[in-house]
Write a protein that holds these residues in place. Sequence first.
Motif, PDB file in Angstrom:
ATOM      1  N   TRP A  53     -28.787  -1.384 -46.208  1.00  0.00           N
ATOM      2  CA  TRP A  53     -26.975  -0.913 -46.597  1.00  0.00           C
ATOM      3  C   TRP A  53     -26.559  -0.767 -48.119  1.00  0.00           C
ATOM      4  O   TRP A  53     -27.430  -1.122 -49.319  1.00  0.00           O
ATOM      5  N   LEU A 102     -26.608   3.975 -37.220  1.00  0.00           N
ATOM      6  CA  LEU A 102     -25.294   3.091 -38.390  1.00  0.00           C
ATOM      7  C   LEU A 102     -24.890   4.408 -39.028  1.00  0.00           C
ATOM      8  O   LEU A 102     -23.375   4.591 -39.199  1.00  0.00           O
ATOM      9  N   ARG A 105     -22.701   7.178 -37.845  1.00  0.00           N
ATOM     10  CA  ARG A 105     -21.669   6.909 -36.928  1.00  0.00           C
ATOM     11  C   ARG A 105     -20.884   6.433 -38.245  1.00  0.00           C
ATOM     12  O   ARG A 105     -19.428   6.934 -38.177  1.00  0.00           O
ATOM     13  N   HIS A 108     -16.527   4.693 -39.361  1.00  0.00           N
ATOM     14  CA  HIS A 108     -16.539   3.540 -38.185  1.00  0.00           C
ATOM     15  C   HIS A 108     -16.953   2.761 -38.179  1.00  0.00           C
ATOM     16  O   HIS A 108     -16.987   1.734 -38.038  1.00  0.00           O
ATOM     17  N   CYS A 109     -18.367   2.437 -39.033  1.00  0.00           N
ATOM     18  CA  CYS A 109     -18.859   1.216 -39.524  1.00  0.00           C
ATOM     19  C   CYS A 109     -19.448   1.008 -40.777  1.00  0.00           C
ATOM     20  O   CYS A 109     -20.255   0.149 -40.975  1.00  0.00           O
ATOM     21  N   HIS A 110     -18.827   1.638 -41.377  1.00  0.00           N
ATOM     22  CA  HIS A 110     -18.708   1.207 -42.818  1.00  0.00           C
ATOM     23  C   HIS A 110     -17.643  -0.458 -42.718  1.00  0.00           C
ATOM     24  O   HIS A 110     -16.792  -0.911 -42.181  1.00  0.00           O
ATOM     25  N   PRO A 135     -14.214  -4.295 -40.821  1.00  0.00           N
ATOM     26  CA  PRO A 135     -14.413  -2.849 -40.939  1.00  0.00           C
ATOM     27  C   PRO A 135     -13.393  -2.063 -41.914  1.00  0.00           C
ATOM     28  O   PRO A 135     -12.556  -2.272 -42.461  1.00  0.00           O
ATOM     29  N   TRP A 205      -9.746  -1.169 -34.068  1.00  0.00           N
ATOM     30  CA  TRP A 205     -10.970  -1.194 -33.961  1.00  0.00           C
ATOM     31  C   TRP A 205     -11.365  -1.923 -33.529  1.00  0.00           C
ATOM     32  O   TRP A 205     -11.709  -2.940 -33.111  1.00  0.00           O
ATOM     33  N   GLY A 206     -12.591  -1.548 -33.008  1.00  0.00           N
ATOM     34  CA  GLY A 206     -14.025  -2.270 -31.929  1.00  0.00           C
ATOM     35  C   GLY A 206     -13.337  -2.310 -30.347  1.00  0.00           C
ATOM     36  O   GLY A 206     -12.389  -2.310 -30.150  1.00  0.00           O
ATOM     37  N   VAL A 270     -23.429  -3.702 -35.648  1.00  0.00           N
ATOM     38  CA  VAL A 270     -21.860  -3.190 -35.548  1.00  0.00           C
ATOM     39  C   VAL A 270     -21.520  -2.345 -34.891  1.00  0.00           C
ATOM     40  O   VAL A 270     -19.987  -2.447 -33.925  1.00  0.00           O
ATOM     41  N   ALA A 271     -22.750  -1.494 -34.118  1.00  0.00           N
ATOM     42  CA  ALA A 271     -22.148  -0.615 -33.442  1.00  0.00           C
ATOM     43  C   ALA A 271     -21.657  -0.638 -32.336  1.00  0.00           C
ATOM     44  O   ALA A 271     -21.206   0.075 -31.582  1.00  0.00           O
ATOM     45  N   ALA A 274     -18.050  -1.768 -32.727  1.00  0.00           N
ATOM     46  CA  ALA A 274     -16.955  -0.466 -32.872  1.00  0.00           C
ATOM     47  C   ALA A 274     -16.785   0.616 -31.429  1.00  0.00           C
ATOM     48  O   ALA A 274     -17.613   0.533 -30.240  1.00  0.00           O
TER      49      ALA A 274
END
Length: 274
Positions: A53, A102, A105, A108-110, A135, A205-206, A270-271, A274
């Motif tokens: 990260w 990630l 992606r 959208h994955c921040h 997110p 989101w998600g 997290v993906a 999402a």
Amino acid sequence: MALDPTLVTELRTILRNFRAAHGPAAVPTGAGKALEAWLLMKLAREAQASGKWDVELCDGAGNPIAAGNAFVIRSNPGGIAASAPSAPGFVRLKASHTNWKLWLRGHHCHLELHGSLQWIGRSNAKHECDISVLPAVIGDAIRGTGGGRPSGLPVVAIECKDKVSHGTPDEMRQTLARLFDLAHVSQTMLGGYHRIFHAASMTSWGRRSSAYRSYFASGHFGIVRVGAFQRSATRMAQHYYIGRYFDIYDPAKVTVTQVASRFLDVIGSVAKMA
């Protein structure tokens, strides 16, 4: 109780390594706020140290803070303010290129790591999460439309209890009740299967779950405290996948390592949300 001087030094060191102001004034003095700030920065550092990260301390407008500037932590529970550099900040977590699944992606994955953020439950009640993750698409939408509070079940929500007494069943019930009110297991007011949303900006989101236990198992939810937990509180936590992290200040224990490990596992997955 007061934050141990060793941990005060660690908090200031982490802030210095992030190039933020790190003098004595950077350590909150309010009851429990020092523990919250220390754990928030500890998780930020662990995310950075993982190499997966890119981590930035941001101001209330979403910009990386300038070197030497203060990282503004909420002094009281509240929502996300309208975009303004002087507003309380957050920690931005962006997947690095080494975390390529990630990274591909994109935005959208921040993620955003916040302290003392209030979320809106199904009952329209406000629920404070001492440390929570949402997110970036939701955080950006709220800042860009005049401020507000996110709705839905956070990716991460940790309660910080700076108490030496044992955690009671009632304390665990309070945490569980908060999660139940935040979790949409049926259609949200925006329709669909969203996990997290901001109704005013129509941003979502998600994917939600239709069963509470599997929903709670997908995130990182827990109580961090100085004291231990009573047995009946432990049974409830185990059933609903609520982490119990005690003796948080004891350097001989692996509590902080356990919190950080679960944190990294969840944000790394997290993906799937999402």
